[in-house]
Design an enzyme around this catalytic site. Structure first.
Site, PDB file in Angstrom:
ATOM      1  N   HIS A  80      -2.612  11.029   0.770  1.00 50.69           N
ATOM      2  CA  HIS A  80      -2.058  10.822   2.110  1.00 50.69           C
ATOM      3  C   HIS A  80      -1.419  12.148   2.528  1.00 50.69           C
ATOM      4  O   HIS A  80      -0.215  12.234   2.750  1.00 50.69           O
ATOM      5  CB  HIS A  80      -1.072   9.649   2.114  1.00 50.69           C
ATOM      6  CG  HIS A  80      -0.835   9.032   3.460  1.00 50.69           C
ATOM      7  ND1 HIS A  80      -0.996   7.681   3.710  1.00 50.69           N
ATOM      8  CD2 HIS A  80      -0.444   9.575   4.640  1.00 50.69           C
ATOM      9  CE1 HIS A  80      -0.698   7.424   4.986  1.00 50.69           C
ATOM     10  NE2 HIS A  80      -0.360   8.558   5.569  1.00 50.69           N
ATOM     11  N   TYR A  83      -4.223   1.796  15.796  1.00 50.32           N
ATOM     12  CA  TYR A  83      -3.002   1.855  16.605  1.00 50.32           C
ATOM     13  C   TYR A  83      -3.230   1.705  18.102  1.00 50.32           C
ATOM     14  O   TYR A  83      -2.398   1.135  18.793  1.00 50.32           O
ATOM     15  CB  TYR A  83      -2.263   3.186  16.358  1.00 50.32           C
ATOM     16  CG  TYR A  83      -1.623   3.245  14.995  1.00 50.32           C
ATOM     17  CD1 TYR A  83      -0.384   2.663  14.770  1.00 50.32           C
ATOM     18  CD2 TYR A  83      -2.269   3.867  13.925  1.00 50.32           C
ATOM     19  CE1 TYR A  83       0.210   2.694  13.518  1.00 50.32           C
ATOM     20  CE2 TYR A  83      -1.682   3.910  12.665  1.00 50.32           C
ATOM     21  CZ  TYR A  83      -0.444   3.319  12.465  1.00 50.32           C
ATOM     22  OH  TYR A  83       0.134   3.344  11.224  1.00 50.32           O
ATOM     23  N   GLU A  94      -7.113   8.549   6.377  1.00 56.18           N
ATOM     24  CA  GLU A  94      -7.372   9.168   7.678  1.00 56.18           C
ATOM     25  C   GLU A  94      -7.870  10.601   7.578  1.00 56.18           C
ATOM     26  O   GLU A  94      -7.161  11.555   7.965  1.00 56.18           O
ATOM     27  CB  GLU A  94      -6.108   9.115   8.539  1.00 56.18           C
ATOM     28  CG  GLU A  94      -5.612   7.705   8.786  1.00 56.18           C
ATOM     29  CD  GLU A  94      -4.484   7.634   9.828  1.00 56.18           C
ATOM     30  OE1 GLU A  94      -3.993   8.684  10.249  1.00 56.18           O
ATOM     31  OE2 GLU A  94      -4.120   6.510  10.216  1.00 56.18           O
ATOM     32  N   GLU A 132      -3.280  -0.100   8.161  1.00 56.50           N
ATOM     33  CA  GLU A 132      -2.099   0.315   8.915  1.00 56.50           C
ATOM     34  C   GLU A 132      -2.219  -0.234  10.327  1.00 56.50           C
ATOM     35  O   GLU A 132      -3.285  -0.146  10.951  1.00 56.50           O
ATOM     36  CB  GLU A 132      -1.986   1.851   9.049  1.00 56.50           C
ATOM     37  CG  GLU A 132      -1.526   2.566   7.814  1.00 56.50           C
ATOM     38  CD  GLU A 132      -1.362   4.074   8.029  1.00 56.50           C
ATOM     39  OE1 GLU A 132      -1.107   4.500   9.173  1.00 56.50           O
ATOM     40  OE2 GLU A 132      -1.507   4.809   7.049  1.00 56.50           O
ATOM     41  N   ARG A 148       0.855  -1.190   0.000  1.00 51.12           N
ATOM     42  CA  ARG A 148       0.000   0.000   0.000  1.00 51.12           C
ATOM     43  C   ARG A 148       0.891   1.240   0.000  1.00 51.12           C
ATOM     44  O   ARG A 148       1.735   1.402   0.889  1.00 51.12           O
ATOM     45  CB  ARG A 148      -0.909   0.000   1.234  1.00 51.12           C
ATOM     46  CG  ARG A 148      -1.720   1.267   1.404  1.00 51.12           C
ATOM     47  CD  ARG A 148      -2.739   1.180   2.547  1.00 51.12           C
ATOM     48  NE  ARG A 148      -3.436   2.446   2.670  1.00 51.12           N
ATOM     49  CZ  ARG A 148      -3.246   3.326   3.671  1.00 51.12           C
ATOM     50  NH1 ARG A 148      -2.434   3.047   4.665  1.00 51.12           N
ATOM     51  NH2 ARG A 148      -3.897   4.479   3.678  1.00 51.12           N
ATOM     52  N   ASN A 204      -7.180   1.854   9.759  1.00 49.23           N
ATOM     53  CA  ASN A 204      -5.889   2.015  10.412  1.00 49.23           C
ATOM     54  C   ASN A 204      -6.144   1.957  11.916  1.00 49.23           C
ATOM     55  O   ASN A 204      -6.996   2.680  12.433  1.00 49.23           O
ATOM     56  CB  ASN A 204      -5.261   3.367  10.056  1.00 49.23           C
ATOM     57  CG  ASN A 204      -4.931   3.491   8.574  1.00 49.23           C
ATOM     58  OD1 ASN A 204      -5.096   2.540   7.810  1.00 49.23           O
ATOM     59  ND2 ASN A 204      -4.467   4.657   8.166  1.00 49.23           N
TER      60      ASN A 204
HETATM   61  C1  FCB Z   1      -0.938   7.220  10.664  1.00 47.20           C
HETATM   62  C2  FCB Z   1      -0.533   7.787   9.324  1.00 47.20           C
HETATM   63  C3  FCB Z   1       0.806   7.309   8.849  1.00 47.20           C
HETATM   64  C4  FCB Z   1       1.798   7.211   9.971  1.00 47.20           C
HETATM   65  C5  FCB Z   1       1.229   6.415  11.113  1.00 47.20           C
HETATM   66  C6  FCB Z   1       2.190   6.217  12.256  1.00 47.20           C
HETATM   67  O1  FCB Z   1      -1.791   8.120  11.292  1.00 47.20           O
HETATM   68  O2  FCB Z   1      -1.488   7.471   8.350  1.00 47.20           O
HETATM   69  O3  FCB Z   1       1.241   8.153   7.817  1.00 47.20           O
HETATM   70  O4  FCB Z   1       2.173   8.476  10.376  1.00 47.20           O
HETATM   71  O5  FCB Z   1       0.082   7.026  11.588  1.00 47.20           O
END
Ligand code: FCB
Length: 463
Positions: A117, A292, A162, A365, A73, A290
């Site tokens: 992006h 985290y 995002e 992500e 990607r 995405n």
């Molecule tokens: C996300 C972004 C990516 C990177 C990661 C850690 O928010 O999409 O570009 O910065 O975090």
């Protein structure tokens, strides 16, 4: 074992890796301007060279092949392809992505193209940026052109990466380019990013029925700090701004009523025009997620400051809910200070199934920054990153078993790169990059990921 056909990928974005910001007719982006302003980026880093992927893409694709990735990607740079964001297109910019895609295909790696992006052409920011409605139309034109040129060899497309970050970090907190701190403008930006997504989906769909087209959102698991009414209200508000504002628009064609009420004292929201939501909810083939971390939030007066862990002086991204505090949930953290919570991914995924129309899902992500160090023997041992990815992959597997239509996983990131306002200090890569020599070295997590891909699933913990 993951199902046959599960997509094993890794992700990057144009601005974070390419460098060559003036090569071959590329225009200026908002991130170029932002990086040149004092105090915006930690240690005044910039992405003029980044990791020189523009020149080294062949070597980087070979690395992907060595890892056995089934998909990659990446994003295209709008100012490389259309230097001013409107008007003429730059054939040399498009050619770079054609060469990259051909290289990927020659190794059997499926290209997954993200159209935006965060690197908006500066000319469009000068004309108002995302708070201006016209930017959505410019984006749809750009999407149609890139799609017309590349749809013969790229099957999987996503629109805006995002939108929450692009809108609220770009225009409310000012932590990201263009660095504006205008809460009302940030709401306009959020809506116009959604509209840009919908218009682009329609434009691409009209050109080809074969393309798989999706949107990309960053979702968080969110918990109230306590069971108090104030904390539960804080959780509702942050979930509303972070998750539901985008999910409801894309998948249900409506903004959540409670969020619109929360925002009523900031804006009359007259920029949301009749028909916009129907456009935004144009059918998509997949949703890219995405993931985290989790936020634990408090609504009590005097709660912790809400702009959690911004590297530079910035305001609150939580428009209309600036009072919400972000508290320590007591979990281990990554080098970003982000709490590690793989269980939160299960919540996010099952919630999508329970609350939204069923649609194929991809983790586009997921990954972690840690302070990697090159060992004396030239290797990089990063067991924490491996543990992070492995834990989240276990959750992906459990979610699939529970009936979630999850079809692939992209690690963030393939290589260490320019981490926005944090500069080069935060390393997310499976591959270590020496920023002086540009030498790439596979970290132990990359070797483990390659084994996992080869096996088609997770090997035992003893491995
Ligand atoms: C996300 C972004 C990516 C990177 C990661 C850690 O928010 O999409 O570009 O910065 O975090």
């Amino acid at each position: 074992m993951f199902p046959t056909g599960f997509v094993w990928g890794a992700a990057t974005s144009a601005y974070q890796i390419e460098g060559s910001i003036t090569a071959d007719g590329r225009g200026t982006s908002i991130w170029d301007s932002f990086c040149s302003q004092a105090g915006r980026i930690v240690e005044a880093h910039n992405a003029e060279i980044a990791i020189d992927h523009y020149n080294r893409y062949r070597d980087d694709v070979r690395l992907m092949a060595d890892l056995g990735l089934s998909a990659y990607r990446f994003s295209v740079s709008w100012p490389r392809i259309q230097p001013d964001g409107s008007g003429s297109y730059n054939a040399k910019g498009l050619d770079f992505y054609k060469r990259l895609v051909d290289e990927l295909l020659s190794y059997g790696i499926d290209p997954w193209l993200t159209l935006y992006h965060w690197d908006l052409p500066q000319s469009l920011e000068d004309a108002g940026g995302w708070p201006a409605r016209d930017t959505s139309k410019r984006f749809a034109d750009f999407a149609a052109t890139v799609h017309a040129e590349l749809a013969d060899r790229v099957r999987n497309w996503s629109t805006v990466n995002e939108p929450w970050c692009a809108a609220f970090l770009g225009y409310a907190s000012g932590e990201h380019a263009p660095g504006r701190r205008e809460p009302e403008a940030a709401l306009r930006a959020a809506h116009h990013l959604n509209l840009a997504h919908g218009l682009a989906v329609q434009a691409m769909r009209a050109q080809s029925a074969d393309s798989q087209i999706g949107g990309c959102v960053n979702l968080y698991a969110i918990s109230p700090a306590t069971g108090s009414e104030a904390d539960r209200d804080a959780a509702r508000r942050i979930d509303g701004l972070q998750n539901r504002f985008f999910l409801d628009a894309l998948l249900k064609g409506a903004y959540p009523e409670d969020v619109l009420e929360d925002l009523g004292h900031i804006s009359d929201l007259a920029f949301i025009q009749d028909g916009d939501l129907a456009t935004i909810a144009s059918p998509i083939d997949m949703l890219l997620v995405n993931y985290y971390s989790r936020f634990t939030v408090s609504g009590a007066p005097g709660g912790a400051a809400s702009a959690a862990a911004a590297p530079t002086d910035s305001g609150s991204p939580w428009v209309g809910s600036e009072h919400v505090g972000f508290v320590n949930g007591g979990r281990p953290v990554t080098a970003m200070g982000w709490e590690i919570d793989d269980a939160g991914l299960f919540e996010v995924l099952t919630r999508l199934v329970d609350e939204y129309p069923r649609i194929p899902l991809y983790i586009s992500e997921n990954g972690a920054a840690f302070d990697d160090a090159l060992g004396d023997d030239g290797t990089i041992h990063d067991p924490q990153r491996r543990d992070y990815i492995e834990a989240h992959l276990r959750i992906c597997h459990a979610a699939i078993e529970a009936g979630v239509p999850l079809q692939g996983y992209f690690a963030w990131s393939l290589m260490d790169n320019f981490e926005w306002a944090w500069g080069y200090g935060k390393r997310f890569g499976l591959v270590y990059v020496d920023y002086e020599s540009q030498v790439r070295t596979l970290k132990s997590s990359a070797l483990w990921y390659a084994d996992t891909i080869r096996h088609g699933g997770l090997l035992g913990r003893a491995q």
